[in-house]
Design an enzyme around this catalytic site. Structure first.
Site, PDB file in Angstrom:
ATOM      1  N   ASP A  63      45.235  49.350  44.317  1.00 52.69           N
ATOM      2  CA  ASP A  63      44.092  49.307  43.395  1.00 52.69           C
ATOM      3  C   ASP A  63      43.488  47.907  43.241  1.00 52.69           C
ATOM      4  OD1 ASP A  63      43.636  52.017  42.319  1.00 52.69           O
ATOM      5  OD2 ASP A  63      45.710  51.873  41.639  1.00 52.69           O
ATOM      6  N   GLU A  68      38.409  44.172  37.555  1.00 48.88           N
ATOM      7  CA  GLU A  68      38.084  44.185  36.120  1.00 48.88           C
ATOM      8  C   GLU A  68      39.314  44.387  35.232  1.00 48.88           C
ATOM      9  OE1 GLU A  68      36.180  47.826  34.453  1.00 48.88           O
ATOM     10  OE2 GLU A  68      34.946  46.417  33.378  1.00 48.88           O
ATOM     11  N   ARG A  88      50.173  48.010  39.216  1.00 48.22           N
ATOM     12  CA  ARG A  88      49.008  47.137  39.250  1.00 48.22           C
ATOM     13  C   ARG A  88      49.302  45.708  38.783  1.00 48.22           C
ATOM     14  NH1 ARG A  88      43.422  49.399  37.761  1.00 48.22           N
ATOM     15  NH2 ARG A  88      43.074  47.475  38.925  1.00 48.22           N
ATOM     16  N   ARG A 133      46.583  53.427  29.174  1.00 46.28           N
ATOM     17  CA  ARG A 133      46.885  52.118  29.765  1.00 46.28           C
ATOM     18  C   ARG A 133      46.997  50.987  28.735  1.00 46.28           C
ATOM     19  NH1 ARG A 133      45.254  52.415  35.232  1.00 46.28           N
ATOM     20  NH2 ARG A 133      45.862  54.499  35.920  1.00 46.28           N
ATOM     21  N   HIS A 163      39.519  55.052  31.018  1.00 49.14           N
ATOM     22  CA  HIS A 163      39.311  53.811  30.263  1.00 49.14           C
ATOM     23  C   HIS A 163      38.134  53.955  29.299  1.00 49.14           C
ATOM     24  CE1 HIS A 163      41.205  51.539  33.858  1.00 49.14           C
ATOM     25  NE2 HIS A 163      41.992  51.303  32.825  1.00 49.14           N
ATOM     26  N   CYS A 250      34.299  48.177  37.384  1.00 50.10           N
ATOM     27  CA  CYS A 250      35.689  47.881  37.766  1.00 50.10           C
ATOM     28  C   CYS A 250      35.817  46.889  38.915  1.00 50.10           C
ATOM     29  CB  CYS A 250      36.414  49.140  38.225  1.00 50.10           C
ATOM     30  SG  CYS A 250      35.984  50.595  37.336  1.00 50.10           S
TER      31      CYS A 250
END
Ligand code: CIR
Length: 258
Positions: A63, A68, A88, A133, A163, A250
């Site tokens: 990813d 972002e 991530r 998240r 998000h 993103c």
């Protein structure tokens, strides 16, 4: 003349097919096509006056293109996040090296988690999504870090999306574009609001840079609503990275340099 803003970007990873997915079923992602579309996106950033700063590719981090999520950039400081997805967290080091020349850095730390995609800046207010998240500790730690710089943090509930910025983004200094099924419009107070077309629930992610908005070609009805409100759009094809649950905000961190 030096540019008034830079945009930090990172190439699409060759392992993008192994990306995190929360709300979408896995479907094949064409790496070459995703890279071509990402180059088109970078051209749009340049056309809007951004000088690109490219973080080295990280093919082992699926990813990594979604820079972002690794940081929150304000005029005074930048906050390195602690992404909610463990896969991530390795993305941060490269982004941190790219940001360090431009801002003093602060950090979100264990046990807090926070993704940059959950943080929407409107004036001196930071709206932060309570998502899968970004946890309570992350939101409270961000509040404590930015309060001395005069920013107010307001937590916002989400449903049905990854998000906060999947559900709402700024398209002008005083105007938000949002999906009212995923987030309560009232949470944002007295701002202008453009609702996405009901047939385009994923259409709320737009990247506002000065007087323009980088926006996916995939949402013509919502695009028409924005044009009718006087918003100037620069359309890009972002369909391949949309399969990885990524949108146009993103893929960059825009940093004002003047
Ligand atoms: C993830 O699930 O983390 C990535 N596949 C997509 C991240 C998109 N980032 C964003 O909306 N800020």
């Amino acid at each position: 003349m030096s540019p008034s803003r830079i945009a930090i970007v990172r190439p699409v990873s060759r392992s993008i097919i192994d990306c995190e997915l929360t709300h979408l079923a896995r479907s094949p992602i064409d790496y070459a096509r995703a890279s071509t579309q990402h180059k088109e996106y970078q051209s749009a950033l340049k056309a809007l006056g951004c000088e690109l700063v490219t973080v080295s590719a990280a093919d082992n981090l699926p990813d990594a293109v979604f820079v972002e999520d690794a940081a929150i950039v304000l005029d005074e400081v930048a906050v390195m996040t602690r992404p909610g997805a463990v896969s991530r967290r390795g993305e941060l080091a490269g982004v941190e090296r790219a940001l360090a020349p431009f801002r003093p850095l602060m950090r979100i730390t264990h046990p807090s988690t926070l993704d940059g995609g959950d943080v929407l800046l409107v004036g001196r207010r930071l709206f932060v999504g309570r998502s899968s998240r970004s946890n309570h500790n992350g939101i409270e730690q961000l509040r404590a870090l930015v309060a001395p710089h005069g920013y107010d943090v307001q937590a916002v509930d989400l449903r049905g999306c990854l998000h906060l910025k999947s559900a709402v983004t700024a398209v002008a200094n005083d105007t938000l574009l949002g999906n009212g099924d995923w987030v309560e419009r009232e949470a944002f107070g007295d701002v202008k609001w453009i609702e996405v077309d009901p047939s385009e629930p994923h259409a709320a992610n737009a990247l506002h840079i000065e007087n323009d908005v980088i926006y996916p070609k995939a949402y013509p009805r919502t695009a028409e609503r924005m044009r009718a409100a006087g918003i100037s759009l620069r359309l890009v094809d972002a369909s391949e990275l949309a399969k990885a649950e990524g949108g146009v905000t993103c893929c960059s961190l825009v940093v004002a340099t003047k």
